[in-house]
Design a protein around this motif. Structure first.
Motif, mmCIF file in Angstrom:
data_model
loop_
_atom_site.group_PDB
_atom_site.id
_atom_site.type_symbol
_atom_site.label_atom_id
_atom_site.label_comp_id
_atom_site.label_asym_id
_atom_site.label_seq_id
_atom_site.Cartn_x
_atom_site.Cartn_y
_atom_site.Cartn_z
ATOM 1 N N LEU A 335 0.821 -1.214 0.000
ATOM 2 C CA LEU A 335 0.000 0.000 0.000
ATOM 3 C C LEU A 335 0.858 1.269 0.000
ATOM 4 N N LYS A 350 -5.483 4.371 1.370
ATOM 5 C CA LYS A 350 -6.013 3.012 1.438
ATOM 6 C C LYS A 350 -5.060 2.234 2.341
ATOM 7 N N THR A 351 -5.511 1.839 3.506
ATOM 8 C CA THR A 351 -4.608 1.243 4.489
ATOM 9 C C THR A 351 -4.773 -0.268 4.627
ATOM 10 N N GLU A 353 -6.449 -3.959 2.530
ATOM 11 C CA GLU A 353 -7.293 -4.681 1.564
ATOM 12 C C GLU A 353 -7.323 -6.115 2.031
ATOM 13 N N PHE A 420 -12.100 -3.124 1.832
ATOM 14 C CA PHE A 420 -10.888 -2.323 2.028
ATOM 15 C C PHE A 420 -11.191 -1.183 2.995
ATOM 16 N N THR A 422 -10.079 2.882 4.073
ATOM 17 C CA THR A 422 -9.301 4.103 3.843
ATOM 18 C C THR A 422 -9.215 4.849 5.172
ATOM 19 N N HIS A 437 -11.416 6.056 10.016
ATOM 20 C CA HIS A 437 -11.359 4.973 9.030
ATOM 21 C C HIS A 437 -12.725 4.768 8.377
ATOM 22 N N ARG A 442 -15.684 -3.945 -1.680
ATOM 23 C CA ARG A 442 -15.042 -3.663 -2.968
ATOM 24 C C ARG A 442 -16.031 -3.701 -4.130
#
Ligand SMILES: NC(=O)c1ccc[n+]([C@@H]2O[C@H](COP(=O)([O-])OP(=O)(O)OC[C@H]3O[C@@H](n4cnc5c(N)ncnc54)[C@H](O)[C@@H]3O)[C@@H](O)[C@H]2O)c1
Length: 501
Positions: A335, A350-351, A353, A420, A422, A437, A442
């Protein structure tokens, strides 16, 4: 990875029985594709079933972010497997002539830089590599059943094995969560099976002489030494048994017994009577439970034990910690580039997935609330890594700890859905970070949950809030400045508001 040896994307298996199936499950779990070859076409169903059976225990081993699972291909064509694999593991029956012939054949199809390993329980690598092309890329890599849960793999080189082969193999097995043990010189049975056989020989004698049943002998291990062995081996345990002067005193006190001796070196003859006693004894112990049921029980406690050992950073628990550390670092690194770009462009980062793991689902069929917090914790961890924190270096630099969290649940998530997170940095001060957060699905981008958190930096030495490292602070300040351009999230600063109050 060692120079000239291939990066392993596809793991080739030769023989897909108990051990081949175990290797497949482990490699696939860590994101490696598997091409499995067996002479019997019916083994395709078997290996797919074995992988599926391993899944439930494997999925519970760690909550660290795993890469997407590898894919499994099956073939009855050894040549196809050998041409496509980056690393080959042979697991065919324990017969020297058969293994020698099949390994030689595989070596004619596999390029020279492809490592070929044998799972043999006791044959010597020099004997196995005799007829191979490029025998320097061959080694013995002896695993333990169930291969997908036990980290030990004994690495043994033969006369022609190059040190680079052993290094490359060590790197690969470590990558898939194992503990490679380098055996200094080849001996029949390597190390572990010699130890196991010594114990087994004595068991056979005691049963043969009518001294004890198989169940009583298993109790003699399970309620005592077995508990110690999970983290300390016989030698360290005997060192403790010697009191303050340790092993020296132990040898003085119990050394003379070795001369009596208590045990025998030759195994007893496997007479029909002894075989019957062993079979009847173990059937009584199984008490009507099928092999599958017992395997499930074994797998469940093996997972639980490793999680406990992880807390003590000892034995298999240290191996688990190390692979988790690597998984978190890999996830953060994947990432990182996108994160850098998003940070400077003033986008939320984006932290994380991942996918919703089946064990995260509660009895209502939805991702349990606590799992949202876990996912947000992993997202925060990835952000701190992006800011320069290294999880392994806690003793030197301290760590961030969550002091307050608030989660809003918007929509449920189902098993295996891709999700995911963010993360937006709302504030940074001397030792604290304020994060927001957003967890999304997805497939349609739907917001499933949001979370607001306050993290504080604490020094490892004092365990109290402390100023964060200046480089980490500078990086977080940079992200915060870029995020200041974003609209503040509507849900930020909320507390629980119960209607009507
Ligand atoms: N079972 C264990 O606990 C254990 C533990 C560690 C190592 N090992 C070692 O692993 C190896 C495999 O043991 P296992 O228990 O999985 O045996 P297994 O009998 O369950 O499986 C062997 C497989 O090899 C296949 N096979 C036979 N000849 C072949 C050929 N020419 N090409 C391709 N496939 C072929 C068979 O069809 C079978 O599916 C042995 O060397 C054994 O010593 C076993």
């Amino acid at each position: 990875m060692v120079e000239n040896m291939r990066r392993v994307r596809t793991f080739g298996l030769l023989g897909t029985g108990v051990i081949g199936g175990g290797w497949a499950a482990r490699a696939l779990h860590f994101g490696i594709d598997v091409i499995a070859a067996d002479v019997k076409p019916e083994m395709e169903d078997w290996i797919r079933g074995a992988v599926a059976n391993a899944e439930s225990a494997l999925a519970r081993l760690t909550s660290a972010p795993l890469p997407p699972k590898g894919t499994l291909t099956f073939t009855t064509d050894l040549g196809e497997m050998a041409r496509r694999a980056d690393f080959i593991q042979e697991n065919i029956p324990e017969q020297l002539e058969l293994k020698r012939r099949v390994l030689a054949e595989a070596s004619r199809h596999a390029p020279a830089e492809v490592v070929i390993a044998s799972s043999t329980s006791g044959l010597m690598p020099t004997d196995l590599q005799r007829d191979m092309q490029f025998p320097q890329r061959f080694l013995v890599a002896h695993p333990f059943n169930p291969v997908y849960l036990l980290p030990l793999v004994e690495l043994v080189g033969g006369r022609d094995t190059s040190p680079r082969t052993l290094d490359a193999a060590q790197a690969f097995y470590t990558y898939i969560g194992m503990h490679p043990l380098r055996v200094r010189s080849e001996v029949p049975g390597h190390l572990t099976d010699r130890l196991q056989e010594a114990l087994w020989r004595e068991i056979l004698h005691l049963v043969n002489d009518g001294v004890a049943t198989t169940g009583e002998l298993d109790d003699a291990i399970v309620y005592g030494p077995g508990l110690r062995w999970a983290a300390m081996g016989t030698n360290l345990i005997y060192h403790l048994a010697g009191g303050e002067t340790g092993m020296r005193h132990m040898l003085r006190q119990f050394g003379p017994c070795l001369k009596w001796p208590w045990t025998r070196l030759e195994a007893p003859e496997l007479t029909e009577q002894l075989i019957d006693r062993m079979v009847e004894g173990t059937q009584a112990q199984a008490a009507g439970r099928s092999i599958r049921e017992l395997e499930r029980l074994r797998d469940d406690y093996l997972v639980a034990i490793q999680q406990v050992l992880r807390q003590f950073d000892i034995g298999a628990g240290s191996t688990l910690r190390a692979v988790e550390e690597r998984l978190y670092a890999d996830s953060a690194a994947s990432l990182q580039v996108a994160g850098e770009e998003a940070a400077t462009a003033g986008q939320p980062l984006k932290t994380l997935e991942t996918e919703v793991r089946p064990e995260w689902i509660d009895r209502n069929g939805r991702m349990a609330e606590g799992r949202c917090l876990q996912v947000f914790g992993d997202a925060a961890d990835a952000l701190f890594r992006l800011a320069g924190m290294n999880g392994v270096d806690r003793s030197a630099g301290g760590a961030f700890f969550a002091v307050e969290s608030h989660v809003l649940h918007h929509a449920p998530a189902g098993a295996l859905e891709s999700i995911f997170v963010t993360t937006q940095v709302l504030g940074v001060d001397g030792n604290g970070v304020h994060l927001f957060h957003t967890l999304k699905r997805r497939s349609d981008g739907r917001v499933l949950a949001t979370g607001e958190q306050h993290y504080e930096y604490a020094s490892a030495a004092q365990g109290a809030a402390a100023p964060m490292h200046t480089a980490v602070r500078a990086k977080l300040d940079g992200i915060r400045a870029a995020h200041a351009k974003l609209r503040a999230p509507a849900q930020a600063g909320r507390h629980v508001v119960f209607p009507g109050k």
